[in-house]
Design a protein around this motif. Sequence first.
Motif, PDB file in Angstrom:
ATOM      1  N   LEU A 153     121.101 -18.224  90.041  1.00 31.77           N
ATOM      2  CA  LEU A 153     119.835 -17.813  89.054  1.00 31.77           C
ATOM      3  C   LEU A 153     118.974 -17.529  90.080  1.00 31.77           C
ATOM      4  CD1 LEU A 153     118.733 -17.912  86.482  1.00 31.77           C
ATOM      5  CD2 LEU A 153     117.630 -20.249  87.014  1.00 31.77           C
ATOM      6  N   TRP A 154     118.238 -16.235  89.830  1.00 32.47           N
ATOM      7  CA  TRP A 154     117.186 -15.530  90.535  1.00 32.47           C
ATOM      8  C   TRP A 154     116.182 -15.340  89.729  1.00 32.47           C
ATOM      9  CZ3 TRP A 154     119.350 -13.856  95.699  1.00 32.47           C
ATOM     10  CH2 TRP A 154     120.869 -14.095  95.584  1.00 32.47           C
ATOM     11  N   GLY A 155     114.975 -15.374  90.429  1.00 25.00           N
ATOM     12  CA  GLY A 155     113.781 -14.876  89.697  1.00 25.00           C
ATOM     13  C   GLY A 155     113.181 -13.352  90.211  1.00 25.00           C
ATOM     14  N   LEU A 156     113.114 -12.660  89.082  1.00 25.88           N
ATOM     15  CA  LEU A 156     112.603 -11.260  89.113  1.00 25.88           C
ATOM     16  C   LEU A 156     111.396 -10.971  89.305  1.00 25.88           C
ATOM     17  CD1 LEU A 156     115.157  -9.626  86.699  1.00 25.88           C
ATOM     18  CD2 LEU A 156     115.304  -9.778  89.211  1.00 25.88           C
ATOM     19  N   SER A 210     117.735 -12.230  81.626  1.00 26.75           N
ATOM     20  CA  SER A 210     117.076 -12.919  80.546  1.00 26.75           C
ATOM     21  C   SER A 210     115.704 -13.281  80.753  1.00 26.75           C
ATOM     22  CB  SER A 210     117.727 -14.364  80.219  1.00 26.75           C
ATOM     23  OG  SER A 210     117.425 -14.739  79.296  1.00 26.75           O
ATOM     24  N   VAL A 211     115.101 -13.710  79.871  1.00 23.76           N
ATOM     25  CA  VAL A 211     113.650 -14.260  79.886  1.00 23.76           C
ATOM     26  C   VAL A 211     113.657 -15.772  79.798  1.00 23.76           C
ATOM     27  CG1 VAL A 211     111.377 -13.879  78.895  1.00 23.76           C
ATOM     28  CG2 VAL A 211     112.793 -12.121  79.172  1.00 23.76           C
ATOM     29  N   ILE A 212     112.962 -16.508  80.385  1.00 22.15           N
ATOM     30  CA  ILE A 212     113.049 -18.136  80.212  1.00 22.15           C
ATOM     31  C   ILE A 212     111.705 -18.504  79.871  1.00 22.15           C
ATOM     32  CG2 ILE A 212     114.942 -18.541  82.112  1.00 22.15           C
ATOM     33  CD1 ILE A 212     112.701 -18.903  83.937  1.00 22.15           C
ATOM     34  N   SER A 213     111.663 -19.809  79.316  1.00 21.62           N
ATOM     35  CA  SER A 213     110.369 -20.267  78.852  1.00 21.62           C
ATOM     36  C   SER A 213     109.890 -21.569  79.617  1.00 21.62           C
ATOM     37  CB  SER A 213     110.481 -20.302  77.182  1.00 21.62           C
ATOM     38  OG  SER A 213     111.590 -21.628  77.082  1.00 21.62           O
ATOM     39  N   SER A 214     111.154 -22.036  80.424  1.00 16.62           N
ATOM     40  CA  SER A 214     110.611 -23.526  81.144  1.00 16.62           C
ATOM     41  C   SER A 214     109.416 -22.922  82.069  1.00 16.62           C
ATOM     42  CB  SER A 214     112.016 -23.870  82.050  1.00 16.62           C
ATOM     43  OG  SER A 214     111.625 -24.886  82.828  1.00 16.62           O
ATOM     44  N   GLU A 215     108.523 -23.940  81.882  1.00 19.97           N
ATOM     45  CA  GLU A 215     107.169 -23.730  82.829  1.00 19.97           C
ATOM     46  C   GLU A 215     107.601 -23.871  84.233  1.00 19.97           C
ATOM     47  OE1 GLU A 215     103.927 -26.161  81.278  1.00 19.97           O
ATOM     48  OE2 GLU A 215     103.857 -25.258  79.437  1.00 19.97           O
ATOM     49  N   GLU A 216     108.471 -24.925  84.608  1.00 18.64           N
ATOM     50  CA  GLU A 216     108.825 -25.078  85.909  1.00 18.64           C
ATOM     51  C   GLU A 216     109.318 -24.079  86.616  1.00 18.64           C
ATOM     52  OE1 GLU A 216     111.572 -28.138  88.636  1.00 18.64           O
ATOM     53  OE2 GLU A 216     111.612 -28.503  86.438  1.00 18.64           O
ATOM     54  N   LEU A 217     110.535 -23.269  85.797  1.00 21.10           N
ATOM     55  CA  LEU A 217     111.181 -22.414  86.336  1.00 21.10           C
ATOM     56  C   LEU A 217     110.422 -20.981  86.413  1.00 21.10           C
ATOM     57  CD1 LEU A 217     114.797 -22.699  84.922  1.00 21.10           C
ATOM     58  CD2 LEU A 217     114.093 -22.829  87.094  1.00 21.10           C
ATOM     59  N   VAL A 218     109.542 -21.040  85.464  1.00 22.43           N
ATOM     60  CA  VAL A 218     108.685 -19.747  85.728  1.00 22.43           C
ATOM     61  C   VAL A 218     107.749 -19.867  86.767  1.00 22.43           C
ATOM     62  CG1 VAL A 218     106.593 -18.395  84.280  1.00 22.43           C
ATOM     63  CG2 VAL A 218     108.665 -19.310  83.079  1.00 22.43           C
ATOM     64  N   GLY A 219     107.275 -20.776  87.038  1.00 21.72           N
ATOM     65  CA  GLY A 219     106.457 -21.054  88.173  1.00 21.72           C
ATOM     66  C   GLY A 219     107.523 -20.763  89.574  1.00 21.72           C
ATOM     67  N   GLU A 220     108.490 -21.146  89.630  1.00 20.71           N
ATOM     68  CA  GLU A 220     109.184 -21.018  90.920  1.00 20.71           C
ATOM     69  C   GLU A 220     109.566 -19.421  90.880  1.00 20.71           C
ATOM     70  OE1 GLU A 220     112.511 -23.678  91.407  1.00 20.71           O
ATOM     71  OE2 GLU A 220     111.733 -25.083  90.149  1.00 20.71           O
ATOM     72  N   ALA A 221     109.856 -18.843  89.761  1.00 24.54           N
ATOM     73  CA  ALA A 221     110.386 -17.517  89.675  1.00 24.54           C
ATOM     74  C   ALA A 221     109.327 -16.525  89.758  1.00 24.54           C
ATOM     75  CB  ALA A 221     111.331 -17.367  88.250  1.00 24.54           C
ATOM     76  N   GLY A 222     108.057 -16.866  89.583  1.00 22.88           N
ATOM     77  CA  GLY A 222     106.724 -16.000  89.816  1.00 22.88           C
ATOM     78  C   GLY A 222     106.596 -15.202  88.350  1.00 22.88           C
ATOM     79  N   GLY A 223     107.480 -15.775  87.341  1.00 25.11           N
ATOM     80  CA  GLY A 223     107.496 -14.801  86.038  1.00 25.11           C
ATOM     81  C   GLY A 223     108.501 -15.222  85.347  1.00 25.11           C
ATOM     82  N   PRO A 224     108.659 -14.884  83.969  1.00 25.01           N
ATOM     83  CA  PRO A 224     109.732 -15.158  82.740  1.00 25.01           C
ATOM     84  C   PRO A 224     111.043 -14.608  83.119  1.00 25.01           C
ATOM     85  CG  PRO A 224     108.222 -13.790  81.911  1.00 25.01           C
ATOM     86  CD  PRO A 224     107.749 -14.103  83.171  1.00 25.01           C
ATOM     87  N   ALA A 254     122.731  -3.717  84.009  1.00 27.71           N
ATOM     88  CA  ALA A 254     122.249  -4.005  82.730  1.00 27.71           C
ATOM     89  C   ALA A 254     120.830  -3.240  82.807  1.00 27.71           C
ATOM     90  CB  ALA A 254     122.099  -5.460  82.588  1.00 27.71           C
ATOM     91  N   PHE A 255     120.169  -3.048  81.673  1.00 30.11           N
ATOM     92  CA  PHE A 255     118.629  -2.427  81.377  1.00 30.11           C
ATOM     93  C   PHE A 255     118.009  -3.805  81.467  1.00 30.11           C
ATOM     94  CE2 PHE A 255     120.473   1.723  80.248  1.00 30.11           C
ATOM     95  CZ  PHE A 255     119.705   2.487  81.069  1.00 30.11           C
ATOM     96  N   HIS A 256     116.673  -3.825  81.839  1.00 26.61           N
ATOM     97  CA  HIS A 256     115.715  -5.090  81.428  1.00 26.61           C
ATOM     98  C   HIS A 256     114.365  -4.530  81.559  1.00 26.61           C
ATOM     99  CE1 HIS A 256     114.224  -8.932  81.110  1.00 26.61           C
ATOM    100  NE2 HIS A 256     113.353  -8.720  82.343  1.00 26.61           N
ATOM    101  N   ARG A 257     113.440  -4.803  80.332  1.00 25.58           N
ATOM    102  CA  ARG A 257     112.164  -4.673  80.107  1.00 25.58           C
ATOM    103  C   ARG A 257     111.335  -5.677  80.815  1.00 25.58           C
ATOM    104  NH1 ARG A 257     113.891  -3.398  74.833  1.00 25.58           N
ATOM    105  NH2 ARG A 257     113.954  -1.160  74.375  1.00 25.58           N
ATOM    106  N   SER A 258     110.456  -5.294  81.878  1.00 25.31           N
ATOM    107  CA  SER A 258     109.483  -6.061  82.370  1.00 25.31           C
ATOM    108  C   SER A 258     108.132  -5.512  82.202  1.00 25.31           C
ATOM    109  CB  SER A 258     109.895  -6.700  83.827  1.00 25.31           C
ATOM    110  OG  SER A 258     110.171  -5.372  84.539  1.00 25.31           O
TER     111      SER A 258
END
Length: 218
Positions: free
Chosen positions: A197-200, A169-183, A124-128
């Motif tokens: 579930l992995w943080g990118l 995917s891109v997430i909006s949960s503040e808790e998960l964004v903090g754990e993942a180091g980004g959305p 899969a492609f992904h834009r970050s």
Amino acid sequence: RRKARACAGQTWETTPDEAARTPVAATEALGAATSEAMAANVQVLRNPAVSAAASRPGVCCVSIIDHEGKRLVATGSSDGQIMVVDGAPRPASRMRNKRRPKTAATARTRLFKGIHRKTITGIAFHRSEDLVVVSCSNDSTCEVYDVFDGEEVANMTYHAGCVNCLEVSVISSEELVGEAGGPDVLLTGGADGTAKLWGLGEDNLCLRSYEGHRGGVC
């Protein structure tokens, strides 16, 4: 007794010994037999040059994205390689003189070698911050590579068997964004019966492991 199986008009035989293999080994054997039995054709509408460039024996998965005026096609193969094809080459010139053939468009390709040791099962492609291509494989790993400079961005190795599928995917949960180091996050399903579930972000951590399936997650 030998049993015949068919795929896309091709047939091959399976012996009782082969049928008695573990599900993971049987899946790998079936995938290898399929790749040997047929050459995958990638069809990109209105662009035969890209279709030809992206098609080769052993193509197992495909992703497509429009990026900065270019249509990019990524393919993953049974030999563990990834090919990215620039799907927006110069259009074929249309000649008024019917006796002269049209000038064929050419597609630019980039080949990523040695990404995986076994068959690539998802891509899969992904834009970050940059455009990346994410892949998973029967070698139990997931890889993230920068499309344009070819550098490895991340490597995830937490599944205890083949990684069968992925979704970025891109997430909006503040808790998960903090754990993942980004959305930006990656969800994978494996033959070990788990979804992860992995943080990118910078650390590429496994944030969650979901269990409960009796078989592999596909």
